[in-house]
Write an enzyme that holds these catalytic residues in place. Structure first.
Site, mmCIF file in Angstrom:
data_model
loop_
_atom_site.group_PDB
_atom_site.id
_atom_site.type_symbol
_atom_site.label_atom_id
_atom_site.label_comp_id
_atom_site.label_asym_id
_atom_site.label_seq_id
_atom_site.Cartn_x
_atom_site.Cartn_y
_atom_site.Cartn_z
ATOM 1 N N ASP A 1 1.622 -15.234 6.825
ATOM 2 C CA ASP A 1 1.312 -16.927 6.981
ATOM 3 C C ASP A 1 0.911 -17.194 5.401
ATOM 4 O OD1 ASP A 1 0.050 -17.162 9.085
ATOM 5 O OD2 ASP A 1 -1.277 -17.010 9.268
ATOM 6 N N HIS B 1 12.671 -3.057 2.023
ATOM 7 C CA HIS B 1 12.210 -1.158 1.912
ATOM 8 C C HIS B 1 12.808 -0.198 1.960
ATOM 9 C CE1 HIS B 1 9.383 -2.775 4.976
ATOM 10 N NE2 HIS B 1 10.200 -3.871 5.384
ATOM 11 N N LEU B 2 12.459 0.512 1.151
ATOM 12 C CA LEU B 2 13.010 1.748 0.755
ATOM 13 C C LEU B 2 14.030 2.804 2.069
ATOM 14 C CD1 LEU B 2 10.412 3.281 -1.579
ATOM 15 C CD2 LEU B 2 12.696 3.155 -2.626
ATOM 16 N N SER B 3 12.591 2.802 3.011
ATOM 17 C CA SER B 3 13.578 3.799 3.908
ATOM 18 C C SER B 3 14.007 2.604 5.006
ATOM 19 C CB SER B 3 12.972 4.224 4.683
ATOM 20 O OG SER B 3 11.547 3.277 5.527
ATOM 21 N N ASN C 1 8.249 -5.532 -0.806
ATOM 22 C CA ASN C 1 7.973 -4.463 -0.069
ATOM 23 C C ASN C 1 6.465 -4.018 0.469
ATOM 24 O OD1 ASN C 1 7.542 -2.257 1.508
ATOM 25 N ND2 ASN C 1 9.256 -0.824 0.028
ATOM 26 N N TYR D 1 11.740 8.784 1.380
ATOM 27 C CA TYR D 1 11.989 7.794 0.429
ATOM 28 C C TYR D 1 11.885 7.806 -1.231
ATOM 29 C CZ TYR D 1 7.834 5.994 3.690
ATOM 30 O OH TYR D 1 6.992 5.674 4.693
ATOM 31 N N ALA E 1 3.472 -1.118 4.850
ATOM 32 C CA ALA E 1 3.171 -0.459 6.116
ATOM 33 C C ALA E 1 1.970 -1.869 6.997
ATOM 34 C CB ALA E 1 1.647 0.420 6.647
ATOM 35 N N ARG F 1 7.941 1.212 13.493
ATOM 36 C CA ARG F 1 7.908 0.135 12.272
ATOM 37 C C ARG F 1 9.312 -0.396 12.661
ATOM 38 N NH1 ARG F 1 5.971 3.771 7.427
ATOM 39 N NH2 ARG F 1 5.186 5.888 8.531
ATOM 40 N N ARG G 1 12.705 4.608 12.685
ATOM 41 C CA ARG G 1 12.071 5.208 12.386
ATOM 42 C C ARG G 1 11.019 5.567 13.276
ATOM 43 N NH1 ARG G 1 9.576 5.211 6.545
ATOM 44 N NH2 ARG G 1 8.184 6.929 7.752
ATOM 45 N N HIS H 1 3.840 -4.357 9.101
ATOM 46 C CA HIS H 1 4.460 -4.025 10.557
ATOM 47 C C HIS H 1 3.081 -5.035 11.055
ATOM 48 C CE1 HIS H 1 7.756 -1.142 9.758
ATOM 49 N NE2 HIS H 1 6.362 -0.413 8.964
ATOM 50 N N GLU I 1 12.566 -9.602 1.818
ATOM 51 C CA GLU I 1 11.798 -8.415 2.652
ATOM 52 C C GLU I 1 12.931 -7.047 1.999
ATOM 53 O OE1 GLU I 1 11.707 -8.466 6.906
ATOM 54 O OE2 GLU I 1 10.204 -6.578 6.177
ATOM 55 N N ARG J 1 5.473 12.296 -2.718
ATOM 56 C CA ARG J 1 5.148 13.246 -1.507
ATOM 57 C C ARG J 1 6.758 12.783 -0.806
ATOM 58 N NH1 ARG J 1 -0.865 13.626 0.785
ATOM 59 N NH2 ARG J 1 0.031 15.896 2.033
ATOM 60 N N PRO K 1 0.789 -1.254 0.220
ATOM 61 C CA PRO K 1 0.118 0.501 -0.220
ATOM 62 C C PRO K 1 0.763 1.104 -0.164
ATOM 63 C CG PRO K 1 0.333 -1.643 2.140
ATOM 64 C CD PRO K 1 0.474 -2.147 1.033
ATOM 65 N N ASN K 2 0.059 1.968 -0.524
ATOM 66 C CA ASN K 2 0.827 3.976 -1.130
ATOM 67 C C ASN K 2 2.335 3.935 -1.693
ATOM 68 O OD1 ASN K 2 -0.913 5.415 0.308
ATOM 69 N ND2 ASN K 2 -0.788 4.593 2.263
HETATM 70 O O1 CA2 Z 1 10.367 2.058 3.773
HETATM 71 C C1 CA2 Z 1 9.800 1.048 3.482
HETATM 72 O O2 CA2 Z 1 9.658 0.957 1.977
HETATM 73 C C2 CA2 Z 1 8.478 0.903 3.967
HETATM 74 O O3 CA2 Z 1 7.571 -0.203 3.201
HETATM 75 C C3 CA2 Z 1 7.181 1.857 3.051
HETATM 76 C C4 CA2 Z 1 6.097 1.839 3.669
HETATM 77 C C5 CA2 Z 1 6.389 2.444 5.234
HETATM 78 O O4 CA2 Z 1 5.149 2.479 6.052
HETATM 79 C C6 CA2 Z 1 7.425 1.214 5.980
HETATM 80 O O5 CA2 Z 1 6.715 1.691 7.071
HETATM 81 C C7 CA2 Z 1 7.938 1.287 5.603
HETATM 82 C C8 CA2 Z 1 5.282 3.557 2.929
HETATM 83 C C9 CA2 Z 1 5.122 3.431 1.262
HETATM 84 C C10 CA2 Z 1 5.128 4.549 0.729
HETATM 85 O O6 CA2 Z 1 4.159 5.502 1.505
HETATM 86 C C11 CA2 Z 1 4.253 6.368 0.491
HETATM 87 C C12 CA2 Z 1 3.004 7.772 1.642
HETATM 88 C C13 CA2 Z 1 3.453 9.071 0.656
HETATM 89 C C14 CA2 Z 1 3.884 9.477 0.156
HETATM 90 C C15 CA2 Z 1 5.073 8.218 -0.633
HETATM 91 C C16 CA2 Z 1 4.932 7.079 -0.133
#
Ligand code: CA2
Length: 150
Positions: free
Chosen positions: A91, A104-106, A78, A27, A81, A115, A111, A84, A102, A22, A14-15
């Site tokens: 499963d 993650h970008l960050s 990836n 990221y 969220a 997380r 953080r 977590h 697994e 943003r 997701p996202n």
């Molecule tokens: O660091 C990562 O790749 C994460 O998986 C990114 C997730 C975050 O919830 C994880 O803790 C770490 C978030 C996905 C991207 O979210 C965005 C939100 C707004 C704008 C751009 C990306």
């Protein structure tokens, strides 16, 4: 290796479709398409084929993992969220036989507290985190190395 064995499924949760838009300070400024192109090149360099799915829906991610049991030899995920929170993705990954990395970008460990726990880490062979776009290269190289070890 069979076509299934040489197919890597890259799963974006997701996202991640919002990347580039943003929070570039966390990221990076690359879009998801740029990361997928990096992963595709890394796969080709290793003689692998990359398939990619992005979904904001937990059930769709689970179905993709279930289908991968018949169509892919490895998974890079990836889960955003859901990493977590989702014991359902945990499963599903547990039922997959090939290498799982697994990604993650960050660096979630650096953080917010929520997380710090990944519920999918225990069912992954390893985690690549904190390297932004480079992580896509590293994660694909890792699955390629794991496949060769088998
Ligand atoms: O660091 C990562 O790749 C994460 O998986 C990114 C997730 C975050 O919830 C994880 O803790 C770490 C978030 C996905 C991207 O979210 C965005 C939100 C707004 C704008 C751009 C990306």
């Amino acid at each position: 290796m069979s076509e299934q064995a040489t197919t890597v499924l890259l799963i974006s949760g997701p996202n991640l479709n919002l990347l580039g838009d943003r929070e570039p300070e966390i990221y990076g400024s690359e879009t998801l398409d740029v990361h997928v192109a990096t992963a595709t090149r890394a796969a080709e360099r290793n003689g692998l084929t990359l398939n990619h799915i992005q979904s904001n829906h937990e059930g769709e991610l689970i179905e993709a993992i279930q289908q991968a049991r018949h169509s892919a030899g490895s998974i890079v995920i990836n889960a955003g969220a859901f990493s977590h929170t989702s014991w359902a993705i945990h499963d599903a990954l547990k039922s997959f036989d090939g290498p799982v990395v697994e990604l993650h970008l960050s660096n979630p460990a650096a953080r917010e507290e929520f997380r710090h726990l990944s519920v999918i880490a225990p069912v992954a062979d390893g985690t690549v985190a904190g390297f932004g776009n480079l992580g896509y290269d590293l994660a694909i190289d890792a699955v390629a190395r794991l496949l060769k070890q088998k």
